[in-house]
Design a protein around this motif. Structure first.
Motif, PDB file in Angstrom:
ATOM      1  N   PRO A 101       0.818  -1.226   0.000  1.00  0.00           N
ATOM      2  CA  PRO A 101       0.000   0.000   0.000  1.00  0.00           C
ATOM      3  C   PRO A 101       0.848   1.271   0.000  1.00  0.00           C
ATOM      4  O   PRO A 101       2.047   1.196   0.254  1.00  0.00           O
ATOM      5  CB  PRO A 101      -0.793  -0.124   1.302  1.00  0.00           C
ATOM      6  CG  PRO A 101      -0.080  -1.117   2.146  1.00  0.00           C
ATOM      7  CD  PRO A 101       0.655  -2.005   1.240  1.00  0.00           C
ATOM      8  N   THR A 102       0.216   2.412  -0.299  1.00  0.00           N
ATOM      9  CA  THR A 102       0.944   3.673  -0.452  1.00  0.00           C
ATOM     10  C   THR A 102       1.865   3.931   0.734  1.00  0.00           C
ATOM     11  O   THR A 102       1.421   4.016   1.875  1.00  0.00           O
ATOM     12  CB  THR A 102      -0.046   4.855  -0.565  1.00  0.00           C
ATOM     13  OG1 THR A 102      -0.992   4.515  -1.567  1.00  0.00           O
ATOM     14  CG2 THR A 102       0.675   6.140  -0.924  1.00  0.00           C
ATOM     15  N   PRO A 103       3.173   4.008   0.487  1.00  0.00           N
ATOM     16  CA  PRO A 103       4.097   4.216   1.612  1.00  0.00           C
ATOM     17  C   PRO A 103       4.077   5.655   2.112  1.00  0.00           C
ATOM     18  O   PRO A 103       3.822   6.571   1.343  1.00  0.00           O
ATOM     19  CB  PRO A 103       5.453   3.870   1.008  1.00  0.00           C
ATOM     20  CG  PRO A 103       5.310   4.088  -0.450  1.00  0.00           C
ATOM     21  CD  PRO A 103       3.862   3.883  -0.801  1.00  0.00           C
ATOM     22  N   ILE A 125      14.435  -1.272   3.936  1.00  0.00           N
ATOM     23  CA  ILE A 125      14.169  -2.467   3.134  1.00  0.00           C
ATOM     24  C   ILE A 125      13.022  -2.139   2.186  1.00  0.00           C
ATOM     25  O   ILE A 125      11.901  -1.865   2.604  1.00  0.00           O
ATOM     26  CB  ILE A 125      13.778  -3.665   4.035  1.00  0.00           C
ATOM     27  CG1 ILE A 125      14.838  -3.902   5.112  1.00  0.00           C
ATOM     28  CG2 ILE A 125      13.576  -4.912   3.168  1.00  0.00           C
ATOM     29  CD1 ILE A 125      16.244  -4.157   4.612  1.00  0.00           C
ATOM     30  N   LEU A 126      13.362  -2.142   0.907  1.00  0.00           N
ATOM     31  CA  LEU A 126      12.388  -1.819  -0.122  1.00  0.00           C
ATOM     32  C   LEU A 126      11.864  -3.137  -0.665  1.00  0.00           C
ATOM     33  O   LEU A 126      12.544  -3.812  -1.437  1.00  0.00           O
ATOM     34  CB  LEU A 126      13.106  -0.997  -1.183  1.00  0.00           C
ATOM     35  CG  LEU A 126      12.301  -0.185  -2.151  1.00  0.00           C
ATOM     36  CD1 LEU A 126      11.127   0.470  -1.470  1.00  0.00           C
ATOM     37  CD2 LEU A 126      13.203   0.882  -2.743  1.00  0.00           C
ATOM     38  N   ASN A 127      10.660  -3.482  -0.238  1.00  0.00           N
ATOM     39  CA  ASN A 127      10.111  -4.807  -0.563  1.00  0.00           C
ATOM     40  C   ASN A 127       9.154  -4.733  -1.754  1.00  0.00           C
ATOM     41  O   ASN A 127       8.731  -3.664  -2.153  1.00  0.00           O
ATOM     42  CB  ASN A 127       9.405  -5.362   0.683  1.00  0.00           C
ATOM     43  CG  ASN A 127       8.993  -6.809   0.516  1.00  0.00           C
ATOM     44  OD1 ASN A 127       9.675  -7.577  -0.170  1.00  0.00           O
ATOM     45  ND2 ASN A 127       7.876  -7.185   1.118  1.00  0.00           N
ATOM     46  N   GLY A 179       0.983  -4.181   5.845  1.00  0.00           N
ATOM     47  CA  GLY A 179       0.875  -4.582   4.448  1.00  0.00           C
ATOM     48  C   GLY A 179       2.165  -4.479   3.650  1.00  0.00           C
ATOM     49  O   GLY A 179       2.212  -4.813   2.473  1.00  0.00           O
ATOM     50  N   MET A 180       3.262  -4.027   4.274  1.00  0.00           N
ATOM     51  CA  MET A 180       4.517  -3.840   3.554  1.00  0.00           C
ATOM     52  C   MET A 180       5.278  -5.145   3.342  1.00  0.00           C
ATOM     53  O   MET A 180       6.182  -5.223   2.512  1.00  0.00           O
ATOM     54  CB  MET A 180       5.405  -2.847   4.301  1.00  0.00           C
ATOM     55  CG  MET A 180       4.827  -1.451   4.341  1.00  0.00           C
ATOM     56  SD  MET A 180       4.572  -0.867   2.648  1.00  0.00           S
ATOM     57  CE  MET A 180       3.786   0.708   2.920  1.00  0.00           C
ATOM     58  N   PRO A 234       3.448  -4.997  14.953  1.00  0.00           N
ATOM     59  CA  PRO A 234       2.225  -4.622  14.239  1.00  0.00           C
ATOM     60  C   PRO A 234       2.470  -3.402  13.369  1.00  0.00           C
ATOM     61  O   PRO A 234       3.408  -2.639  13.607  1.00  0.00           O
ATOM     62  CB  PRO A 234       1.236  -4.287  15.356  1.00  0.00           C
ATOM     63  CG  PRO A 234       1.885  -4.581  16.637  1.00  0.00           C
ATOM     64  CD  PRO A 234       3.335  -4.789  16.402  1.00  0.00           C
ATOM     65  N   GLY A 235       1.660  -3.201  12.367  1.00  0.00           N
ATOM     66  CA  GLY A 235       1.847  -2.064  11.472  1.00  0.00           C
ATOM     67  C   GLY A 235       1.718  -0.737  12.201  1.00  0.00           C
ATOM     68  O   GLY A 235       0.901  -0.585  13.098  1.00  0.00           O
ATOM     69  N   LEU A 236       2.568   0.193  11.803  1.00  0.00           N
ATOM     70  CA  LEU A 236       2.540   1.526  12.407  1.00  0.00           C
ATOM     71  C   LEU A 236       1.873   2.492  11.434  1.00  0.00           C
ATOM     72  O   LEU A 236       2.075   2.389  10.231  1.00  0.00           O
ATOM     73  CB  LEU A 236       3.967   2.037  12.596  1.00  0.00           C
ATOM     74  CG  LEU A 236       4.841   1.406  13.654  1.00  0.00           C
ATOM     75  CD1 LEU A 236       6.236   2.012  13.564  1.00  0.00           C
ATOM     76  CD2 LEU A 236       4.232   1.662  15.014  1.00  0.00           C
ATOM     77  N   GLN A 237       1.133   3.446  11.955  1.00  0.00           N
ATOM     78  CA  GLN A 237       0.598   4.505  11.092  1.00  0.00           C
ATOM     79  C   GLN A 237       1.307   5.818  11.353  1.00  0.00           C
ATOM     80  O   GLN A 237       1.359   6.691  10.499  1.00  0.00           O
ATOM     81  CB  GLN A 237      -0.898   4.652  11.310  1.00  0.00           C
ATOM     82  CG  GLN A 237      -1.640   3.549  10.573  1.00  0.00           C
ATOM     83  CD  GLN A 237      -3.087   3.424  10.972  1.00  0.00           C
ATOM     84  OE1 GLN A 237      -3.558   4.155  11.828  1.00  0.00           O
ATOM     85  NE2 GLN A 237      -3.765   2.497  10.353  1.00  0.00           N
ATOM     86  N   ALA A 238       1.802   5.945  12.562  1.00  0.00           N
ATOM     87  CA  ALA A 238       2.515   7.174  12.917  1.00  0.00           C
ATOM     88  C   ALA A 238       3.654   6.783  13.841  1.00  0.00           C
ATOM     89  O   ALA A 238       3.629   5.718  14.447  1.00  0.00           O
ATOM     90  CB  ALA A 238       1.573   8.135  13.620  1.00  0.00           C
TER      91      ALA A 238
END
Ligand SMILES: Nc1nc2c(ncn2[C@@H]2O[C@H](COP(=O)(O)OP(=O)(O)O)[C@@H](O)[C@H]2O)c(=O)[nH]1
Ligand SMILES: [Mg+2]
Ligand SMILES: [Zn+2]
Length: 308
Positions: A101-103, A125-127, A179-180, A234-238
Motif C-alpha cells: 500500500p501507499t508508503p 528495506i524496499l520490498n 501490508g509492507m 504490528p503495522g505503524l501509522q505514525a
C-alpha cells in the motif's frame, strides 16, 4: 508449590501479557527452553519485547515479572504523553517499505530518526520489487541513499536471501506500515516462524490490523537464545517522537544538521523567520521541502523544553 526466581528474555508482548523464555545454561535442545506466560508485578507498563527480566514462577508455566534488567537500547514512540515501547536490546532496525500500500515518507523519516537517536543501525528495506511501481519508489529513495542510508531492494515473496547475511547473528526489529511485507519477510528468514501475514481486517474496512502483538522469532531455532532473531511488530501509522529534544531531532536529519547555526536566529523554527538557511536550502525542491516538513513537525510536537 515453591516459586523460583528466574531470568529470561521477553519474546512476545500482547497488551499486558508477556511470553518470557528462560535462560538455562544446561539447555541443549530447543525443547529445554522453557516459555512462561507472565504478567508484570504491579501492572506496570514498562516491559518491551527483547527485555531481559527477572521473574518468579512455580512450575505451572505462569509467572510474574519482578524486574526489567538494564537495557542496551530501547526503541519507542510517543504522541504527547502516550508512550509505546516497540522493542529493546536491538542490533538493527529494518524499516520495511513497498510501493503498495501507499508508503508514507513521513513514517520512514520518523522511524530513521527514532533509530538514530536510540543509537541503533537502521536499514531501509524496499520490498515487493516484483511490482511495476517499484521503479518510482526506488528513485524517490535516492534522496536517502545520498544521505548515506543503506537501501536493500528485495521481494520477500520470492526470495529473502539478500537479507540473510545482514540479519545473521543479530537481533533485528522490523517496523513499517501494515501490508509492507514484514511478516512475509520473517517467514522467509526464520525457519519455524509462521507469522500471520495479511492481517489487515477487511471486515472492518478501516485498515485496522489484527496483529496486536510483537514477537521475537529466532533465526536458528536450535539455538533460540543466541544466533540472532527477528522481531515482528504490528503495522505503524505514525511514529511520534515527542520525547526527543528539538536539538536531538535535527541531529538525526543529516542534511539539516550540517546547516545548524546558519539561520539568522539561533532559535529559528524554520517556519517564517527571515534568513532561514534551512528554507533557503530546501526552496523549490519537493523532496527537501518534504523532509523539512517532517523535521518541523517532529520539533513542534516535542514536549521537551528547548535549550535555546
Ligand atoms: N507482490 C508482492 N507481495 C508481497 C511481497 N511480500 C509480501 N507481499 C504481500 O503483501 C501482503 C502483506 O504482507 P504481510 O507480510 O502480512 O505485511 P505486514 O503487514 O507488513 O506484516 C501479503 O498479501 C503478502 O503476500 C512481495 O515481495 N511481493
Ligand atoms: Mg505483519
Ligand atoms: Zn531556520
Amino acid at each position: 508449590m515453591k516459586s523460583l526466581r528466574r531470568i529470561g528474555r521477553v519474546v512476545a508482548t500482547y497488551g499486558r501479557h508477556y511470553d518470557v523464555q528462560e535462560h538455562r545454561v544446561e539447555a541443549l535442545l530447543p525443547e529445554d527452553w522453557a516459555l512462561f506466560q507472565c504478567v508484570r508485578r504491579g501492572k506496570r507498563h514498562d516491559v518491551a519485547c527483547g527485555d531481559e527480566v527477572e521473574f518468579v514462577s512455580d512450575s505451572t508455566g505462569q509467572g510474574v515479572i519482578e524486574t526489567v534488567l538494564p537495557r542496551r537500547n530501547l526503541l519507542y514512540r510517543a504522541d504527547g504523553q502516550r508512550e509505546k515501547m516497540l522493542a529493546s536490546n536491538l542490533d538493527l532496525v529494518l524499516v520495511v517499505l513497498a510501493p503498495e500500500p501507499t508508503p508514507s515518507e513521513a513514517l520512514l523519516s520518523h522511524a530513521l530518526v527514532a533509530a538514530q537517536s536510540a543509537g541503533i543501525e537502521a536499514w531501509i528495506i524496499l520490498n515487493k520489487k516484483d511490482l511495476a511501481q517499484m521503479e518510482g519508489l526506488s528513485q524517490a529513495l535516492d534522496y536517502y541513499r545520498l544521505l548515506g542510508y543503506s537501501v536493500l531492494e528485495m521481494s520477500a515473496l520470492e526470495n529473502c536471501d539478500a537479507l540473510r547475511a545482514l540479519v545473521s547473528q543479530r537481533v533485528s526489529l522490523l517496523v513499517g506500515q501494515s501490508g509492507m511485507g514484514k511478516s512475509t519477510l520473517v517467514n522467509g528468514l526464520a525457519p519455524q516462524a509462521r507469522a500471520q501475514t495479511n492481517t489487515i481486517s477487511e471486515a472492518l474496512d478501516s485498515g485496522r490490523h489484527t496483529t496486536t502483538f510483537t514477537r521475537y522469532y529466532p533465526l536458528d531455532p536450535a539455538q533460540p537464545g543466541s544466533g540472532g532473531g527477528l522481531i515482528d511488530s504490528p503495522g505503524l501509522q505514525a511514529f511520534g517522537l515527542s520525547y526527543l529534544r528539538p536539538e536531538q531531532i535535527v541531529q538525526a536529519f543529516p542534511e539539516f544538521e550540517r546547516l545548524l547555526g546558519q539561520c539568522r536566529f539561533a532559535n529559528c523554527r524554520h517556519l517564517t523567520e527571515p534568513d532561514c538557511a534551512f528554507r533557503a536550502w530546501a526552496r523549490g525542491n519537493t523532496q527537501r521541502l518534504a523532509r523539512l516538513g517532517y523535521l518541523v513537525q517532529l520539533q513542534a510536537a516535542s514536549t521537551v523544553k528547548r535549550h535555546l
